[in-house]
Design an enzyme around this catalytic site. Structure first.
Site: not given
Ligand code: DQA
Length: 147
Positions: A9-10, A17, A22, A73, A76, A79, A86, A97, A99, A101, A106, A110
């Protein structure tokens, strides 16, 4: 070898954003760079982004038939999502995995990931370059499993 890049998401908003966290690169740019890198390495890469948990869960399930590995990635969902954990456990597809950031620098919510302890690798806080490092790590992992 077919691999997948999953963004949660996002992450469709990358480029606009919170650029101080980011950066200014779009998800389209990242997907293009990664597809090029995958091709250089002789692997195929499917890219998907979704804001919906069930879409990501269904995608992982469908990957049982043809995916050798996943770079994810989870945004959110990192978390919050026992369901994505699963799905990855249930399909047993190796995954890295990533990320953008440094989540450990943070907010404390997170600092916990539902995926990290079952990931074959984790890339955190390297900016968008982390996607490239993550793909190379994933290819290496999958090749080692095949041996
Ligand atoms: C993220 C870190 C997450 O905490 C956050 O919700 C994101 C981006 C990152 O790429 O740093 O959406 O996964």
């Amino acid at each position: 070898m077919k691999l997948a890049l999953i963004n949660g998401p996002n992450l469709n908003l990358l480029g606009m954003r919170e650029p101080e966290t980011y950066g200014s690169t779009t998800l389209g740019d990242i997907e293009q760079t990664l597809t090029g890198l995958a091709n250089e390495k002789g692997v195929s890469l499917e890219t998907i982004q979704s804001n919906a948990e069930h879409v990501i869960v269904d995608y992982i399930h469908n990957g049982i038939t043809d995916l050798s590995g996943i770079l994810i990635n989870p945004g959110a969902f990192t978390h919050t999502s026992v369901a994505i954990r699963d799905a990855l456990l249930g399909t047993n597809i190796p995954f890295v995995e990533i990320h953008i950031s440094n989540v450990y620098a943070r907010e404390t919510f997170r600092h916990h990931s539902y995926l990290s302890d079952i990931a074959s690798g984790i890339i955190v806080g390297c900016g968008i370059k982390g996607y490239e490092y993550g793909l190379l790590a994933l290819i290496n992992t999958v090749n080692n499993i095949k041996k």
